[in-house]
Structure formats: C-alpha cells, structure tokens
Design a protein around this motif. Structure first.
Motif, PDB file in Angstrom:
ATOM      1  N   LEU A 288       5.756  -3.157  -4.177  1.00 22.28           N
ATOM      2  CA  LEU A 288       5.428  -2.818  -2.567  1.00 22.28           C
ATOM      3  C   LEU A 288       4.632  -4.081  -2.069  1.00 22.28           C
ATOM      4  CD1 LEU A 288       5.067  -0.831  -0.679  1.00 22.28           C
ATOM      5  CD2 LEU A 288       2.729  -0.202  -1.760  1.00 22.28           C
ATOM      6  N   SER A 289       3.695  -4.977  -3.039  1.00 19.50           N
ATOM      7  CA  SER A 289       3.172  -6.113  -2.252  1.00 19.50           C
ATOM      8  C   SER A 289       4.076  -6.972  -1.881  1.00 19.50           C
ATOM      9  CB  SER A 289       2.240  -6.690  -3.609  1.00 19.50           C
ATOM     10  OG  SER A 289       0.986  -5.890  -3.860  1.00 19.50           O
ATOM     11  N   MET A 290       5.217  -7.341  -2.776  1.00 20.10           N
ATOM     12  CA  MET A 290       6.022  -7.981  -2.281  1.00 20.10           C
ATOM     13  C   MET A 290       6.637  -7.800  -0.832  1.00 20.10           C
ATOM     14  SD  MET A 290       7.713  -9.269  -5.924  1.00 20.10           S
ATOM     15  CE  MET A 290       9.229 -10.056  -5.130  1.00 20.10           C
ATOM     16  N   LEU A 291       7.023  -6.519  -0.780  1.00 18.92           N
ATOM     17  CA  LEU A 291       7.688  -6.331   0.448  1.00 18.92           C
ATOM     18  C   LEU A 291       6.647  -6.343   1.668  1.00 18.92           C
ATOM     19  CD1 LEU A 291      10.172  -4.950   1.791  1.00 18.92           C
ATOM     20  CD2 LEU A 291       9.468  -2.828   1.298  1.00 18.92           C
ATOM     21  N   ILE A 292       5.521  -6.004   1.507  1.00 20.14           N
ATOM     22  CA  ILE A 292       4.632  -6.135   2.324  1.00 20.14           C
ATOM     23  C   ILE A 292       4.194  -7.320   2.899  1.00 20.14           C
ATOM     24  CG2 ILE A 292       1.997  -5.943   2.920  1.00 20.14           C
ATOM     25  CD1 ILE A 292       2.070  -3.285   1.277  1.00 20.14           C
ATOM     26  N   GLN A 293       4.276  -8.346   2.079  1.00 22.68           N
ATOM     27  CA  GLN A 293       4.023  -9.660   2.483  1.00 22.68           C
ATOM     28  C   GLN A 293       5.292 -10.329   3.183  1.00 22.68           C
ATOM     29  OE1 GLN A 293       3.351 -11.817  -1.437  1.00 22.68           O
ATOM     30  NE2 GLN A 293       1.235 -11.016  -1.493  1.00 22.68           N
ATOM     31  N   GLU A 294       6.494  -9.816   2.858  1.00 26.25           N
ATOM     32  CA  GLU A 294       7.604  -9.949   3.513  1.00 26.25           C
ATOM     33  C   GLU A 294       7.633  -9.504   5.095  1.00 26.25           C
ATOM     34  OE1 GLU A 294      12.292  -8.847   3.007  1.00 26.25           O
ATOM     35  OE2 GLU A 294      11.273  -9.714   1.404  1.00 26.25           O
ATOM     36  N   ARG A 295       7.572  -8.294   5.024  1.00 29.17           N
ATOM     37  CA  ARG A 295       7.686  -7.701   6.379  1.00 29.17           C
ATOM     38  C   ARG A 295       6.575  -7.467   7.162  1.00 29.17           C
ATOM     39  NH1 ARG A 295      12.658  -7.172   7.822  1.00 29.17           N
ATOM     40  NH2 ARG A 295      11.817  -5.408   9.215  1.00 29.17           N
ATOM     41  N   THR A 296       5.505  -7.597   6.750  1.00 29.94           N
ATOM     42  CA  THR A 296       3.806  -7.444   7.491  1.00 29.94           C
ATOM     43  C   THR A 296       3.981  -6.126   8.312  1.00 29.94           C
ATOM     44  OG1 THR A 296       4.411  -9.006   9.179  1.00 29.94           O
ATOM     45  CG2 THR A 296       3.421  -9.946   7.105  1.00 29.94           C
ATOM     46  N   PRO A 297       3.885  -5.146   7.741  1.00 35.39           N
ATOM     47  CA  PRO A 297       3.412  -3.868   8.433  1.00 35.39           C
ATOM     48  C   PRO A 297       2.252  -3.681   8.944  1.00 35.39           C
ATOM     49  CG  PRO A 297       3.505  -3.326   6.145  1.00 35.39           C
ATOM     50  CD  PRO A 297       3.815  -4.498   6.195  1.00 35.39           C
ATOM     51  N   GLN A 298       1.981  -3.218  10.011  1.00 31.74           N
ATOM     52  CA  GLN A 298       0.562  -3.082  10.699  1.00 31.74           C
ATOM     53  C   GLN A 298      -0.143  -1.947   9.739  1.00 31.74           C
ATOM     54  OE1 GLN A 298      -0.761  -4.378  13.502  1.00 31.74           O
ATOM     55  NE2 GLN A 298       1.466  -5.693  13.173  1.00 31.74           N
ATOM     56  N   ILE A 299       0.387  -0.773   9.226  1.00 28.85           N
ATOM     57  CA  ILE A 299      -0.303   0.308   8.594  1.00 28.85           C
ATOM     58  C   ILE A 299       0.763   0.526   7.372  1.00 28.85           C
ATOM     59  CG2 ILE A 299      -1.339   2.421   8.674  1.00 28.85           C
ATOM     60  CD1 ILE A 299      -2.003   1.941  11.525  1.00 28.85           C
ATOM     61  N   VAL A 300       0.003   0.965   6.317  1.00 28.76           N
ATOM     62  CA  VAL A 300       0.726   1.625   5.172  1.00 28.76           C
ATOM     63  C   VAL A 300       0.143   2.727   4.866  1.00 28.76           C
ATOM     64  CG1 VAL A 300       1.470   1.398   2.889  1.00 28.76           C
ATOM     65  CG2 VAL A 300       1.672  -0.646   4.354  1.00 28.76           C
ATOM     66  N   LEU A 301       0.607   3.996   4.927  1.00 32.17           N
ATOM     67  CA  LEU A 301       0.129   5.518   4.465  1.00 32.17           C
ATOM     68  C   LEU A 301       0.660   5.640   3.226  1.00 32.17           C
ATOM     69  CD1 LEU A 301       0.659   7.186   7.898  1.00 32.17           C
ATOM     70  CD2 LEU A 301      -1.501   5.999   6.997  1.00 32.17           C
ATOM     71  N   LEU A 302      -0.155   6.172   2.289  1.00 27.92           N
ATOM     72  CA  LEU A 302       0.181   6.731   1.015  1.00 27.92           C
ATOM     73  C   LEU A 302      -0.375   8.254   0.934  1.00 27.92           C
ATOM     74  CD1 LEU A 302      -0.800   3.462   0.484  1.00 27.92           C
ATOM     75  CD2 LEU A 302       0.719   4.109  -1.569  1.00 27.92           C
ATOM     76  N   GLY A 303       0.412   9.007   0.093  1.00 34.14           N
ATOM     77  CA  GLY A 303      -0.298  10.230  -0.163  1.00 34.14           C
ATOM     78  C   GLY A 303      -1.440  10.454  -1.066  1.00 34.14           C
ATOM     79  N   ALA A 304      -2.123  11.514  -0.876  1.00 37.25           N
ATOM     80  CA  ALA A 304      -3.259  11.603  -1.684  1.00 37.25           C
ATOM     81  C   ALA A 304      -3.126  12.332  -2.929  1.00 37.25           C
ATOM     82  CB  ALA A 304      -4.327  12.481  -0.770  1.00 37.25           C
ATOM     83  N   THR A 305      -2.222  11.592  -3.463  1.00 38.37           N
ATOM     84  CA  THR A 305      -1.751  12.016  -5.016  1.00 38.37           C
ATOM     85  C   THR A 305      -2.407  11.226  -6.073  1.00 38.37           C
ATOM     86  OG1 THR A 305       0.167  10.965  -4.911  1.00 38.37           O
ATOM     87  CG2 THR A 305       0.383  12.858  -3.825  1.00 38.37           C
ATOM     88  N   PRO A 306      -2.152  11.453  -7.301  1.00 37.30           N
ATOM     89  CA  PRO A 306      -2.790  10.391  -8.364  1.00 37.30           C
ATOM     90  C   PRO A 306      -2.152   9.259  -8.210  1.00 37.30           C
ATOM     91  CG  PRO A 306      -2.648  12.825  -9.275  1.00 37.30           C
ATOM     92  CD  PRO A 306      -2.038  13.052  -7.844  1.00 37.30           C
ATOM     93  N   ASN A 307      -0.492   9.264  -8.022  1.00 38.86           N
ATOM     94  CA  ASN A 307       0.136   7.867  -8.077  1.00 38.86           C
ATOM     95  C   ASN A 307      -0.255   7.342  -6.671  1.00 38.86           C
ATOM     96  OD1 ASN A 307       1.329   8.682 -10.463  1.00 38.86           O
ATOM     97  ND2 ASN A 307       3.243   8.956  -9.711  1.00 38.86           N
ATOM     98  N   GLY A 308      -0.379   7.902  -5.605  1.00 33.19           N
ATOM     99  CA  GLY A 308      -0.761   7.295  -4.426  1.00 33.19           C
ATOM    100  C   GLY A 308      -2.026   6.809  -4.261  1.00 33.19           C
ATOM    101  N   SER A 309      -2.907   7.354  -4.720  1.00 32.81           N
ATOM    102  CA  SER A 309      -4.261   6.853  -5.045  1.00 32.81           C
ATOM    103  C   SER A 309      -4.220   5.659  -6.186  1.00 32.81           C
ATOM    104  CB  SER A 309      -5.441   7.752  -5.388  1.00 32.81           C
ATOM    105  OG  SER A 309      -5.467   9.071  -4.484  1.00 32.81           O
ATOM    106  N   ASP A 310      -3.791   5.713  -6.930  1.00 29.41           N
ATOM    107  CA  ASP A 310      -3.791   4.533  -7.847  1.00 29.41           C
ATOM    108  C   ASP A 310      -2.952   3.398  -7.354  1.00 29.41           C
ATOM    109  OD1 ASP A 310      -3.828   3.408 -10.600  1.00 29.41           O
ATOM    110  OD2 ASP A 310      -1.670   3.629 -10.811  1.00 29.41           O
ATOM    111  N   LEU A 311      -1.890   3.504  -6.521  1.00 30.25           N
ATOM    112  CA  LEU A 311      -1.233   2.428  -5.912  1.00 30.25           C
ATOM    113  C   LEU A 311      -1.779   1.941  -4.760  1.00 30.25           C
ATOM    114  CD1 LEU A 311       1.645   0.833  -5.909  1.00 30.25           C
ATOM    115  CD2 LEU A 311       2.585   2.630  -4.492  1.00 30.25           C
ATOM    116  N   ALA A 312      -2.658   2.582  -4.072  1.00 29.68           N
ATOM    117  CA  ALA A 312      -3.581   2.312  -2.788  1.00 29.68           C
ATOM    118  C   ALA A 312      -4.510   1.438  -3.162  1.00 29.68           C
ATOM    119  CB  ALA A 312      -4.181   3.389  -2.110  1.00 29.68           C
ATOM    120  N   SER A 313      -4.971   1.561  -4.417  1.00 28.66           N
ATOM    121  CA  SER A 313      -6.274   0.728  -4.866  1.00 28.66           C
ATOM    122  C   SER A 313      -5.664  -0.426  -5.282  1.00 28.66           C
ATOM    123  CB  SER A 313      -6.944   1.450  -6.125  1.00 28.66           C
ATOM    124  OG  SER A 313      -6.038   1.331  -7.270  1.00 28.66           O
TER     125      SER A 313
END
Length: 106
Positions: free
Chosen positions: A81-106
């Motif tokens: 995800l970090s590599m894609l964010i650096q490549e495409r530079t979105p304004q906002i990234v939303l993740l679900g409030a789930t165990p995996n989403g919270s883990d990934l967001a941190s």
C-alpha cells in the motif's frame, strides 16, 4: 492526483461487508470534494473483484494481486500500500474500522 482511496478488505475473493460501507462513504466524500473514488484491494487471485467494482460507484480499482498477499500480513500489506500511495499520491485514504484496517492504518 485528485483521488480519494478506499482500501477494501476481501477474504477468499469476496469483499467484506465493511468494504461496501466504505465505498458508500468514500463516494459521498469524493463527490463532495469533486475527486475520483478509487478502490485498493490486496490479495491473491482477485481479478474478478475488479469487475465487481466496475458497477459499484468506484471510478477506478487498483488490484494488488500477488500470491504473497494471499492472507493478511501487516508487513507485506503495508509495504504494498505504501508503494502505491507514493506512486499515485491520493488526497485521502480511507480504511475500515476492523482489526486489519486499524492495524494497516497505523
């Protein structure tokens, strides 16, 4: 880029319920900010999910499809995800409030 991203969760090729919820919220935000809504899905053998998303209100889907992403791994998912964010530079990234989403967001 003028994109709002939603990071969607899937299991065995099926989008989780939280993914549909976040697509709806992302669509509202993208429309309000006049930006494109893009979905990011990580996993293995997930090409069929791109077709599903074509009819869901998402403007574009980024499929990070690799055998290494077959099951959730904080290190591998964060790196991908970090590599894609650096490549495409979105304004906002939303993740679900789930165990995996919270883990990934941190």
């Amino acid at each position: 880029m003028d994109e709002i991203w939603v990071a969607l969760e899937q299991e065995e090729g099926e989008l989780d319920d939280v993914s549909w919820e976040i697509v709806g919220q992302g669509r509202e935000l993208a429309d309000r900010l006049s930006q494109r809504l893009c979905a990011v899905i990580m996993g293995s053998d997930i090409s069929a999910l791109g077709e599903v998303l074509n009819h869901s209100g998402v403007d574009e889907a980024y499929l990070l499809d690799s055998p290494n992403l077959g099951s959730y791994s904080p290190e591998l998912y964060t790196q991908a995800l970090s590599m894609l964010i650096q490549e495409r530079t979105p304004q906002i990234v939303l993740l679900g409030a789930t165990p995996n989403g919270s883990d990934l967001a941190s």
